[in-house]
Design an enzyme around this catalytic site. Structure first.
Site, PDB file in Angstrom:
ATOM      1  N   ASP A  61       0.831  -1.210   0.000  1.00 42.47           N
ATOM      2  CA  ASP A  61       0.000   0.000   0.000  1.00 42.47           C
ATOM      3  C   ASP A  61       0.860   1.251   0.000  1.00 42.47           C
ATOM      4  O   ASP A  61       0.441   2.300  -0.495  1.00 42.47           O
ATOM      5  CB  ASP A  61      -0.949  -0.017   1.193  1.00 42.47           C
ATOM      6  CG  ASP A  61      -2.035  -1.053   0.964  1.00 42.47           C
ATOM      7  OD1 ASP A  61      -1.814  -2.215   1.311  1.00 42.47           O
ATOM      8  OD2 ASP A  61      -3.077  -0.698   0.374  1.00 42.47           O
TER       9      ASP A  61
HETATM   10  O1  MRU Z   1      -7.829  -3.149   2.820  1.00 44.81           O
HETATM   11  P1  MRU Z   1      -7.510  -3.503   1.399  1.00 44.81           P
HETATM   12  O2  MRU Z   1      -8.275  -4.678   0.886  1.00 44.81           O
HETATM   13  O3  MRU Z   1      -7.613  -2.298   0.482  1.00 44.81           O
HETATM   14  O4  MRU Z   1      -5.973  -3.919   1.446  1.00 44.81           O
HETATM   15  C1  MRU Z   1      -5.345  -4.320   0.264  1.00 44.81           C
HETATM   16  C2  MRU Z   1      -3.932  -4.714   0.429  1.00 44.81           C
HETATM   17  O5  MRU Z   1      -3.346  -4.616   1.475  1.00 44.81           O
HETATM   18  C3  MRU Z   1      -3.221  -5.130  -0.815  1.00 44.81           C
HETATM   19  O6  MRU Z   1      -2.280  -6.123  -0.518  1.00 44.81           O
HETATM   20  C4  MRU Z   1      -2.502  -3.912  -1.401  1.00 44.81           C
HETATM   21  O7  MRU Z   1      -3.396  -2.847  -1.546  1.00 44.81           O
HETATM   22  C5  MRU Z   1      -1.893  -4.204  -2.708  1.00 44.81           C
HETATM   23  S1  MRU Z   1      -3.129  -4.343  -3.992  1.00 44.81           S
HETATM   24  C6  MRU Z   1      -2.364  -4.619  -5.457  1.00 44.81           C
END
Ligand code: MRU
EC number: 5.3.1.23
Length: 388
Positions: free
Chosen positions: A263
């Site tokens: 993220d």
């Molecule tokens: O809470 P989320 O579902 O948005 O978290 C997503 C993640 O942590 C993913 O691993 C990250 O965004 C990478 S997506 C290509």
């Protein structure tokens, strides 16, 4: 993806799952909260709908959040009946809406990075425009390019990751890989193909994937509901495990690499510290103990050049309901009433646990002398060459 090319259920295009269905003036988002049992799309008419869809996890995953936000505003301005104001007013309107969209979720950098780039385009357009329509058009075109670029970038991540891993495996007897991944990083978390799941897809396409293991990813279950759904859809050999089974799986020698998404990646002093879904840090610790390489697969838009270390990353804390109830808060109660809850959505994996960062421009490995990632240097060098 263009709405015109959707299958009858709107979910599959060119045999690939799609969560973002867009054509100029219209945006539909797959309601990921209902997967795997229901596949329904929500109409997104403006930035308020976009903000709510992101906050409520209709759409999630760092790249998908950024694109959905940008397109929700593109749809809003494409359908504006009239706008009373100058081109400068149009620029201020768009900038204010982008600020609002950035406030939907704090941890993923892709959304604020997209907003910064879009603001530059808006301000450039406003400096020459004689009427607001030209500023809106420039914004719409730029956000549409982001949608197309993300798929190209993910395919490049997949191909760099697959070649790099095979290169690493050259000396080993087995040329096949069993990859453990966490959360969802596939077509549903991006504009298509995926990052960590893109590398798994590429390994499978090259015939060298033994098996993918995906964690459930409590409490929202992105692994069991979304990643498992994508793996089954693509007929990739895969096994679902409880988050707590990862260490045992590694101990049994069944994992050759762990690959996760990101993220936000810090790029300044302690470059490489990576925020990703809660539980990623534990996987990295387990992988280190079992001498299994741990990789982060992410586009360079996930890198935050302003951060000295992962400690500066704001970690989103989500509602207690996600733990107290099943299905990430949407199902029946599964915990004792009255218990207090801590529910961070992400954690930070320190750079020293990460073997490499797989990007669309190649794999960033550690500088042999400093034993550290030099991400800024990599980005500067990569700016000079294009791989897709
Ligand atoms: O809470 P989320 O579902 O948005 O978290 C997503 C993640 O942590 C993913 O691993 C990250 O965004 C990478 S997506 C290509």
């Amino acid at each position: 993806m263009a709405l015109d090319s959707m299958s009858s259920d709107g979910l599959v295009v060119d045999n690939t799952l799609q969560a973002i269905c867009y054509k100029r003036g219209s945006l539909k988002l797959l309601d990921q909260r209902k997967l795997p049992l229901e596949t329904g799309f929500l109409d997104i008419q403006d930035s308020t709908d976009g903000w709510n869809a992101i906050r409520d996890m209709v759409v999630r995953g760092a790249p998908a959040i950024a694109i959905a936000a940008a397109l929700s505003l593109a749809v809003e301005v494409a359908n504006l009946k009239d706008f009373n104001g100058t081109s400068g007013d149009a620029a201020s309107f768009l900038e204010m809406k982008l600020e609002y969209l950035v406030s939907s979720r704090p941890t993923a950098v892709n959304l604020s990075d997209a907003a910064t780039k879009l603001k530059e385009i808006i301000s450039k357009a406003a400096s020459t425009a004689t009427e607001p329509g030209s500023v809106f058009r420039a914004y719409i075109e730029a956000s549409e390019i982001m949608l197309d670029d993300d798929v190209a970038s993910n395919k490049a991540i997949g191909s760099h990751g697959a070649s790099f891993l095979q290169q690493q495996q050259k000396q080993k007897i087995s040329k096949r890989f069993s990859v453990l991944t966490h959360c969802n990083t596939g077509s549903l978390a991006t504009a298509g193909y995926g990052t960590a799941l893109g590398v798994i897809r590429a390994l499978h396409a090259e015939g060298v994937l033994e098996r993918a293991y995906c964690t459930e990813t409590r409490p929202f279950n992105q692994g069991s509901r979304l990643t498992a759904f994508e793996l089954v859809h693509d007929k990739i050999p895969a096994t679902l495990i409880a988050d707590s089974a990862a260490a045992a799986l590694m101990k049994e020698g069944r994992v050759s690499a762990v690959i996760v998404g990101a993220d936000r990646v810090a790029a300044n002093v302690i470059a490489g510290d990576t925020a990703n879904k809660i539980g990623t840090y534990s996987l990295a610790l387990c992988a280190m103990y079992h001498h299994i390489p741990f990789y982060v697969a992410a586009p360079l838009t996930s890198v935050d050049l302003s951060l000295s270390s992962g400690q500066e990353i704001i970690i989103e804390e989500r509602s207690a309901k996600e733990l107290l109830h099943s299905r990430g808060g949407l199902g029946e109660q599964v915990a004792a009433s009255g218990i207090s809850v801590w529910n961070p959505a992400f954690d930070v994996t320190p750079a020293n646990l990460i073997a490499g960062i797989i990007t669309e421009k190649g794999v960033i490995t550690k500088n042999d002398i400093k034993d550290a990632f030099d991400i800024k240097d990599f980005i500067e060098k990569a700016a000079g060459k294009s791989t897709f």
